[in-house]
Design a protein around this motif. Structure first.
Motif, PDB file in Angstrom:
ATOM      1  N   PRO A  35      -1.447   5.911   0.782  1.00  0.00           N
ATOM      2  CA  PRO A  35      -1.383   7.314   1.211  1.00  0.00           C
ATOM      3  C   PRO A  35      -1.390   8.335   0.089  1.00  0.00           C
ATOM      4  O   PRO A  35      -2.047   9.375   0.200  1.00  0.00           O
ATOM      5  N   ASP A  36      -0.663   8.081  -0.992  1.00  0.00           N
ATOM      6  CA  ASP A  36      -0.535   9.096  -2.045  1.00  0.00           C
ATOM      7  C   ASP A  36      -1.225   8.712  -3.345  1.00  0.00           C
ATOM      8  O   ASP A  36      -0.987   9.338  -4.379  1.00  0.00           O
ATOM      9  N   ALA A  37      -2.078   7.695  -3.308  1.00  0.00           N
ATOM     10  CA  ALA A  37      -2.735   7.240  -4.532  1.00  0.00           C
ATOM     11  C   ALA A  37      -3.895   8.148  -4.909  1.00  0.00           C
ATOM     12  O   ALA A  37      -4.544   8.759  -4.050  1.00  0.00           O
ATOM     13  N   GLU A  38      -4.149   8.217  -6.209  1.00  0.00           N
ATOM     14  CA  GLU A  38      -5.274   8.982  -6.734  1.00  0.00           C
ATOM     15  C   GLU A  38      -6.255   8.024  -7.388  1.00  0.00           C
ATOM     16  O   GLU A  38      -5.866   7.130  -8.136  1.00  0.00           O
ATOM     17  N   LEU A  39      -7.540   8.209  -7.101  1.00  0.00           N
ATOM     18  CA  LEU A  39      -8.587   7.424  -7.750  1.00  0.00           C
ATOM     19  C   LEU A  39      -9.181   8.247  -8.883  1.00  0.00           C
ATOM     20  O   LEU A  39      -9.575   9.399  -8.689  1.00  0.00           O
ATOM     21  N   VAL A  40      -9.246   7.654 -10.078  1.00  0.00           N
ATOM     22  CA  VAL A  40      -9.824   8.325 -11.238  1.00  0.00           C
ATOM     23  C   VAL A  40     -10.967   7.473 -11.776  1.00  0.00           C
ATOM     24  O   VAL A  40     -10.765   6.291 -12.109  1.00  0.00           O
ATOM     25  N   LEU A  71       0.806  -1.210   0.000  1.00  0.00           N
ATOM     26  CA  LEU A  71       0.000   0.000   0.000  1.00  0.00           C
ATOM     27  C   LEU A  71       0.845   1.268   0.000  1.00  0.00           C
ATOM     28  O   LEU A  71       0.324   2.352  -0.269  1.00  0.00           O
ATOM     29  N   GLU A  72       2.128   1.124   0.286  1.00  0.00           N
ATOM     30  CA  GLU A  72       2.998   2.294   0.360  1.00  0.00           C
ATOM     31  C   GLU A  72       4.168   2.168  -0.613  1.00  0.00           C
ATOM     32  O   GLU A  72       5.311   2.489  -0.281  1.00  0.00           O
ATOM     33  N   VAL A  73       3.889   1.720  -1.824  1.00  0.00           N
ATOM     34  CA  VAL A  73       4.946   1.576  -2.823  1.00  0.00           C
ATOM     35  C   VAL A  73       5.516   2.943  -3.173  1.00  0.00           C
ATOM     36  O   VAL A  73       4.847   3.978  -3.052  1.00  0.00           O
ATOM     37  N   ALA A  74       6.769   2.936  -3.611  1.00  0.00           N
ATOM     38  CA  ALA A  74       7.451   4.195  -3.921  1.00  0.00           C
ATOM     39  C   ALA A  74       6.908   4.884  -5.170  1.00  0.00           C
ATOM     40  O   ALA A  74       6.756   6.116  -5.182  1.00  0.00           O
ATOM     41  N   PRO A  75       6.639   4.176  -6.272  1.00  0.00           N
ATOM     42  CA  PRO A  75       6.187   4.874  -7.476  1.00  0.00           C
ATOM     43  C   PRO A  75       4.828   5.553  -7.261  1.00  0.00           C
ATOM     44  O   PRO A  75       3.999   5.067  -6.475  1.00  0.00           O
TER      45      PRO A  75
END
Length: 257
Positions: A229-234, A199-203
């Motif tokens: 944490p930094d993912a975006e849902l589209v 869930l916290e991958v670098a890319p």
């Protein structure tokens, strides 16, 4: 097609088209590189170089008995290396799961675009013996039955839809991909109840889904985006019922690279 050699010596067939930043496409279950053609063309039209490839046991790629998810990660790494690097990996369905897993393992994927990944967050899906049962069917010379069991138990398709595929002759074509169902089940089982390392991958991660898709995939996509944490849902309205619209999907990639 060009051949990349994976870590275990398996030959992995890939091809590229277009110029510009490189996007490697990772197919989902019961598909080959040819099925990614329309998406690759849309990426090329958007100014990218698109790389398509046959996952092991599919199309022009080889196989090795007993292959596991880490072998598929190595396959993707080999394709990226042979293609001269990757600016992004775009995975659909189980291909999105493989892309995420590879990113967590440190494969230099570039940005991750994950289209409707079937991640079983609650561990409530198919039983732990499904991969072994599918392998037994393939070993017994019944790959079409393996495909049917995969569609019913892993994908959750209605029986009438699966029977329609048998009547239309589609099942006969999919039987060539019987062994790959084992690998897709092993892969999605490996990522069941994902931990923080996934869930916290670098890319950078962008999760895509259609406005109309299967409830499990809608829930899985939304949860991955919310728990990363930094993912975006589209939401991609043009993508309907687990079929990514090529032009709309390419547009999402172009707007974020």
């Amino acid at each position: 097609m060009t051949i990349a050699t994976s870590a275990d010596g398996t030959s992995i067939a890939f091809s590229s088209r277009g110029d510009g930043r490189t996007v490697v496409i990772v197919n989902g279950a019961l598909s080959t590189a040819a099925d990614a053609g329309p998406l690759a063309d849309a990426l090329v039209d958007a100014g990218f170089r698109a790389v398509t490839w046959d996952r092991r046991s599919r199309g022009g790629s080889g196989d090795r008995a007993g292959s596991m998810p880490d072998d598929e990660v190595a396959d993707l790494a080999a394709v990226i290396a042979a293609a001269g690097g990757s600016d992004a990996v775009l995975g659909h369905s189980s291909g999105a799961v493989l892309a995420l897993y590879a990113g967590a393992q440190g494969v230099p994927t570039g940005a991750l675009f994950l289209s409707e990944p079937p991640i079983d967050f609650d561990g409530s899906g198919y039983g732990p013996d499904l991969a072994e049962r599918l392998q037994s069917l393939v070993d017994d010379g019944r790959p079409a039955e393996a495909v049917t069991a995969f569609q019913l138990e892993a994908v959750g398709l209605p029986r009438e839809m699966v029977d329609a595929g048998r009547t239309s002759g589609m099942l006969d074509a999919l039987a060539l991909l019987g062994q790959s169902t084992v690998y897709d089940v092993r892969l999605t089982s490996r990522l069941r109840r994902p931990g923080r390392e996934l869930l916290e991958v670098a890319p950078p991660v962008t999760v895509l889904r259609g406005a109309q898709t299967f409830p499990f995939l809608m829930a899985s996509s939304d949860r991955l985006a919310s728990e990363s944490p930094d993912a975006e849902l589209v939401i991609v309205p043009e993508s309907v019922m687990h079929r990514p619209d090529p032009v709309a999907t390419a547009r999402v990639v172009a707007e974020r690279m």
